[in-house]
Design a protein around this motif. Structure first.
Motif, PDB file in Angstrom:
ATOM      1  N   MET A 130       0.839  -1.200   0.000  1.00  0.00           N
ATOM      2  CA  MET A 130       0.000   0.000   0.000  1.00  0.00           C
ATOM      3  C   MET A 130       0.877   1.254   0.000  1.00  0.00           C
ATOM      4  O   MET A 130       1.932   1.294   0.629  1.00  0.00           O
ATOM      5  CB  MET A 130      -0.897   0.020   1.238  1.00  0.00           C
ATOM      6  N   LYS A 131       0.424   2.264  -0.733  1.00  0.00           N
ATOM      7  CA  LYS A 131       1.161   3.540  -0.807  1.00  0.00           C
ATOM      8  C   LYS A 131       0.282   4.676  -0.309  1.00  0.00           C
ATOM      9  O   LYS A 131      -0.939   4.627  -0.415  1.00  0.00           O
ATOM     10  CB  LYS A 131       1.572   3.807  -2.248  1.00  0.00           C
ATOM     11  N   LYS A 132       0.924   5.690   0.241  1.00  0.00           N
ATOM     12  CA  LYS A 132       0.198   6.876   0.687  1.00  0.00           C
ATOM     13  C   LYS A 132       0.164   7.863  -0.466  1.00  0.00           C
ATOM     14  O   LYS A 132       1.206   8.359  -0.897  1.00  0.00           O
ATOM     15  CB  LYS A 132       0.883   7.485   1.903  1.00  0.00           C
ATOM     16  N   SER A 133      -1.030   8.152  -0.966  1.00  0.00           N
ATOM     17  CA  SER A 133      -1.192   9.041  -2.122  1.00  0.00           C
ATOM     18  C   SER A 133      -1.890  10.339  -1.716  1.00  0.00           C
ATOM     19  O   SER A 133      -2.839  10.326  -0.928  1.00  0.00           O
ATOM     20  CB  SER A 133      -2.005   8.353  -3.224  1.00  0.00           C
TER      21      SER A 133
ATOM     22  N   LYS B 166     -11.396   0.231  -5.592  1.00  0.00           N
ATOM     23  CA  LYS B 166     -11.495   0.539  -7.013  1.00  0.00           C
ATOM     24  C   LYS B 166     -11.577   2.042  -7.248  1.00  0.00           C
ATOM     25  O   LYS B 166     -11.033   2.561  -8.214  1.00  0.00           O
ATOM     26  CB  LYS B 166     -12.732  -0.139  -7.615  1.00  0.00           C
ATOM     27  N   TYR B 167     -12.242   2.744  -6.342  1.00  0.00           N
ATOM     28  CA  TYR B 167     -12.466   4.183  -6.510  1.00  0.00           C
ATOM     29  C   TYR B 167     -11.519   4.963  -5.590  1.00  0.00           C
ATOM     30  O   TYR B 167     -11.641   4.906  -4.366  1.00  0.00           O
ATOM     31  CB  TYR B 167     -13.919   4.532  -6.198  1.00  0.00           C
TER      32      TYR B 167
ATOM     33  N   GLN C  16      -3.177   1.274  -3.794  1.00  0.00           N
ATOM     34  CA  GLN C  16      -2.303   0.207  -4.261  1.00  0.00           C
ATOM     35  C   GLN C  16      -1.059   0.774  -4.926  1.00  0.00           C
ATOM     36  O   GLN C  16       0.056   0.322  -4.709  1.00  0.00           O
ATOM     37  CB  GLN C  16      -3.064  -0.692  -5.247  1.00  0.00           C
ATOM     38  N   GLU C  17      -1.267   1.799  -5.782  1.00  0.00           N
ATOM     39  CA  GLU C  17      -0.157   2.468  -6.461  1.00  0.00           C
ATOM     40  C   GLU C  17      -0.158   3.944  -6.063  1.00  0.00           C
ATOM     41  O   GLU C  17      -1.125   4.455  -5.496  1.00  0.00           O
ATOM     42  CB  GLU C  17      -0.306   2.347  -7.983  1.00  0.00           C
ATOM     43  N   ASP C  18       0.916   4.636  -6.383  1.00  0.00           N
ATOM     44  CA  ASP C  18       0.976   6.066  -6.082  1.00  0.00           C
ATOM     45  C   ASP C  18       0.049   6.818  -7.035  1.00  0.00           C
ATOM     46  O   ASP C  18       0.283   6.867  -8.236  1.00  0.00           O
ATOM     47  CB  ASP C  18       2.422   6.572  -6.236  1.00  0.00           C
TER      48      ASP C  18
END
Length: 257
Positions: A1-4, A87-88, A186-188
């Motif tokens: 997990m990434k912090k975006s 997803k969102y 999940q991604e940046d």
């Protein structure tokens, strides 16, 4: 997990001010506080202008086109609401519907409020309508009150959605993102503001603060001023005030000697 970084500072400031001034508007919904109620309404309108612009020219996730507000998306979201996979990134379908509805209903509340304020009370920018056949029509006031109550319903739905998301998807940190701007993804998926976006946000914020300061230093300005001249009955009819003023000051007669 990434912090975006999902929600920009202007978006978060808007959210806070929007909630604050809606609360002020409801707390000042009283005949004795109508001037403050009106100023809160005008303030919300400025915030609404910002949000509409932000919905077309702001960063990703704040854009209206990024809102998954369609029937199929909503069905899929409800079907997989317990799914831990996110997803969102921005608004989910149900939140999108509520958000759009809140903006539309808030606009209706403000417009009908301005009209009712002018027609019924003879105050503000629509006070000229108090002289017309409109002054006996209470339609705008009724729409204003109905829309305001519907807005409360939408706010409750919004808060309920946040609570459900907190319960089912706590690790995404959606609630925290309202304050920090960051969500776990999940991604940046981080966003960045352009120079023009920053410039517009600063301009609106300065205009908003200037508007509040203006109303503090000139509380009886054209936005809330009454079209009626105040009457000093003591000056106009001293005999009436001395004889009957304790009961009938508001309805003096010209025939008292």
């Amino acid at each position: 997990m990434k912090k975006s970084y999902i929600w920009s500072l202007p978006t978060r400031v808007f959210h806070f001010l929007f909630a604050l001034f809606i609360l002020i508007a409801f707390l000042t919904d009283d005949d004795k506080l109508l001037n403050y109620h009106a100023i809160a309404g005008y303030s919300i309108f400025i915030l609404l202008v910002f949000r509409v612009y932000w919905g077309y020219f702001g960063p990703k996730y704040s854009l209206f086109k990024d809102f998954p507000a369609n029937k199929n998306e909503a069905k899929e979201f409800l079907k997989n609401i317990f799914d831990d996979k996110q997803k969102y990134i921005g608004h989910n379908p149900l939140a999108s519907y509520v958000m759009i509805a809140m903006l539309i209903v808030t606009f209706i509340v403000i417009v009908t409020g301005i009209l009712a304020y002018g027609i019924q009370d003879g105050k503000g920018i629509a006070s000229f309508l108090n002289d017309s056949f409109f002054k006996k029509i209470k339609l705008f006031k009724e729409i204003h009150e109905f829309s305001a109550n519907f807005l409360i319903f939408l706010i409750v739905a919004h808060l309920a959605g946040i609570a459900v998301d907190r319960l089912l998807h706590k690790k995404h940190e959606t609630l925290n993102s309202i304050a920090t701007g960051y969500k776990m993804t999940q991604e940046d998926e981080s966003i960045k503001l352009s120079f023009l976006q920053k410039l517009f946000a600063i301009f609106i914020f300065i205009a908003f603060i200037a508007f509040l300061i203006f109303n503090i230093y000139k509380p009886n300005n054209a936005l809330v001023a009454s079209k009626f001249e105040p009457i000093d009955y003591k000056t106009q009819n001293i005999s009436f005030v001395n004889e009957c003023g304790s009961c009938h000051t508001l309805y003096p007669t010209k025939f008292i000697a």
